[in-house]
Design an enzyme around this catalytic site. Structure first.
Site, PDB file in Angstrom:
ATOM      1  N   ASN A   1       0.637  -7.470   4.357  1.00 56.05           N
ATOM      2  CA  ASN A   1      -0.525  -6.455   4.960  1.00 56.05           C
ATOM      3  C   ASN A   1      -2.220  -6.947   5.194  1.00 56.05           C
ATOM      4  O   ASN A   1      -2.887  -7.913   4.167  1.00 56.05           O
ATOM      5  CB  ASN A   1       0.036  -5.585   3.743  1.00 56.05           C
ATOM      6  CG  ASN A   1      -0.677  -5.939   2.889  1.00 56.05           C
ATOM      7  OD1 ASN A   1      -0.592  -7.220   2.392  1.00 56.05           O
ATOM      8  ND2 ASN A   1      -1.144  -4.770   1.415  1.00 56.05           N
ATOM      9  N   ILE A   2      -2.861  -6.489   5.514  1.00 50.85           N
ATOM     10  CA  ILE A   2      -4.527  -6.805   5.431  1.00 50.85           C
ATOM     11  C   ILE A   2      -5.152  -5.437   5.878  1.00 50.85           C
ATOM     12  O   ILE A   2      -5.183  -4.089   6.719  1.00 50.85           O
ATOM     13  CB  ILE A   2      -4.364  -7.018   7.226  1.00 50.85           C
ATOM     14  CG1 ILE A   2      -3.986  -8.530   7.674  1.00 50.85           C
ATOM     15  CG2 ILE A   2      -6.542  -7.155   7.267  1.00 50.85           C
ATOM     16  CD1 ILE A   2      -4.315  -9.764   7.429  1.00 50.85           C
TER      17      ILE A   2
ATOM     18  N   CYS B   1       0.417  -2.955   7.473  1.00 52.62           N
ATOM     19  CA  CYS B   1       1.656  -3.289   6.975  1.00 52.62           C
ATOM     20  C   CYS B   1       1.440  -4.846   7.499  1.00 52.62           C
ATOM     21  O   CYS B   1       1.888  -5.097   8.631  1.00 52.62           O
ATOM     22  CB  CYS B   1       2.143  -2.375   6.660  1.00 52.62           C
ATOM     23  SG  CYS B   1       2.406  -0.732   5.644  1.00 52.62           S
TER      24      CYS B   1
ATOM     25  N   GLU C   1       5.309  -5.364   7.747  1.00 54.20           N
ATOM     26  CA  GLU C   1       6.584  -5.861   8.939  1.00 54.20           C
ATOM     27  C   GLU C   1       5.953  -5.461  10.332  1.00 54.20           C
ATOM     28  O   GLU C   1       5.555  -6.017  11.114  1.00 54.20           O
ATOM     29  CB  GLU C   1       7.401  -4.939   8.543  1.00 54.20           C
ATOM     30  CG  GLU C   1       7.912  -4.622   7.278  1.00 54.20           C
ATOM     31  CD  GLU C   1       7.076  -3.651   6.157  1.00 54.20           C
ATOM     32  OE1 GLU C   1       5.172  -4.193   6.069  1.00 54.20           O
ATOM     33  OE2 GLU C   1       7.362  -3.422   5.338  1.00 54.20           O
TER      34      GLU C   1
HETATM   35  N1  THU Z   1       2.805  -2.352   2.565  1.00 51.72           N
HETATM   36  C1  THU Z   1       3.208  -3.053   2.888  1.00 51.72           C
HETATM   37  O1  THU Z   1       2.495  -3.912   3.891  1.00 51.72           O
HETATM   38  N2  THU Z   1       4.703  -2.814   3.926  1.00 51.72           N
HETATM   39  C2  THU Z   1       5.469  -2.252   2.731  1.00 51.72           C
HETATM   40  O2  THU Z   1       6.244  -2.002   3.153  1.00 51.72           O
HETATM   41  C3  THU Z   1       4.777  -1.252   1.953  1.00 51.72           C
HETATM   42  C4  THU Z   1       2.996  -0.662   2.153  1.00 51.72           C
HETATM   43  C5  THU Z   1       1.007  -2.353   2.451  1.00 51.72           C
HETATM   44  C6  THU Z   1       0.236  -0.953   3.128  1.00 51.72           C
HETATM   45  C7  THU Z   1      -1.091  -1.700   1.927  1.00 51.72           C
HETATM   46  O3  THU Z   1      -1.985  -3.073   2.269  1.00 51.72           O
HETATM   47  C8  THU Z   1      -0.076  -2.050   0.449  1.00 51.72           C
HETATM   48  O4  THU Z   1       1.052  -2.016   1.276  1.00 51.72           O
HETATM   49  C9  THU Z   1      -0.064  -0.544  -0.113  1.00 51.72           C
HETATM   50  O5  THU Z   1       0.636   0.735   0.100  1.00 51.72           O
END
Ligand code: THU
Length: 133
Positions: A42-43, A53, A55
């Site tokens: 996640n960035i 996210c 994924e």
């Molecule tokens: N996030 C993800 O990267 N994948 C997920 O499945 C859930 C949420 C990230 C988005 C944000 O950067 C952080 O987690 C908090 O929500």
């Protein structure tokens, strides 16, 4: 690469996370049929809605390297959650279009808990390109 190795790749990808706002690092890894692994993390951004996210970044990474839905074998994600980390709604929509509907998706956490699912289980009745016809 087996399931355990792919999950470890997703766990390791958490180190690539840029998450100074949520302090919630998520890693993801996509395995292709020819044995390549594409990572995502996640960035985040100070303009919060622009956060992306893990994924989606992993899937976009695979596509940007020339791979398509039919070339993909498995997807893993990992975060420091109590239960295996579950993809958000936006990621479910993207997964449903870019990832094979019956391929394994390994949700995991840093403790090593794993739950296997797939795109249809994650998003039944998904809106799809067919709906635009
Ligand atoms: N996030 C993800 O990267 N994948 C997920 O499945 C859930 C949420 C990230 C988005 C944000 O950067 C952080 O987690 C908090 O929500």
């Amino acid at each position: 690469m087996n399931k355990e190795e792919l999950i470890l790749k997703a766990k390791g990808a958490r180190n690539l996370s840029y998450s100074p706002y949520s302090h919630f690092a998520v890693g993801a890894a996509v395995l292709t049929k020819d044995g390549k692994v594409f990572l995502g993390a996640n960035i985040e951004n100070s303009s919060y809605p622009l956060c992306m996210c893990a994924e989606r970044n992993a899937l976009y990474n695979a596509y940007l390297n020339g791979y398509k839905k039919e070339d993909l074998l498995a997807l893993a994600l990992c975060a420091a959650t109590d239960e295996p980390c579950s993809p958000c709604g936006a990621c479910r929509q993207v997964i449903s279009e870019l990832f094979p509907s019956d391929a394994p998706i390994y949700m995991s956490n840093v403790k090593g808990d794993v739950k296997e699912t797939n795109a249809v289980e994650l998003l039944p009745f998904a809106f799809s390109p067919e709906d635009l016809k």
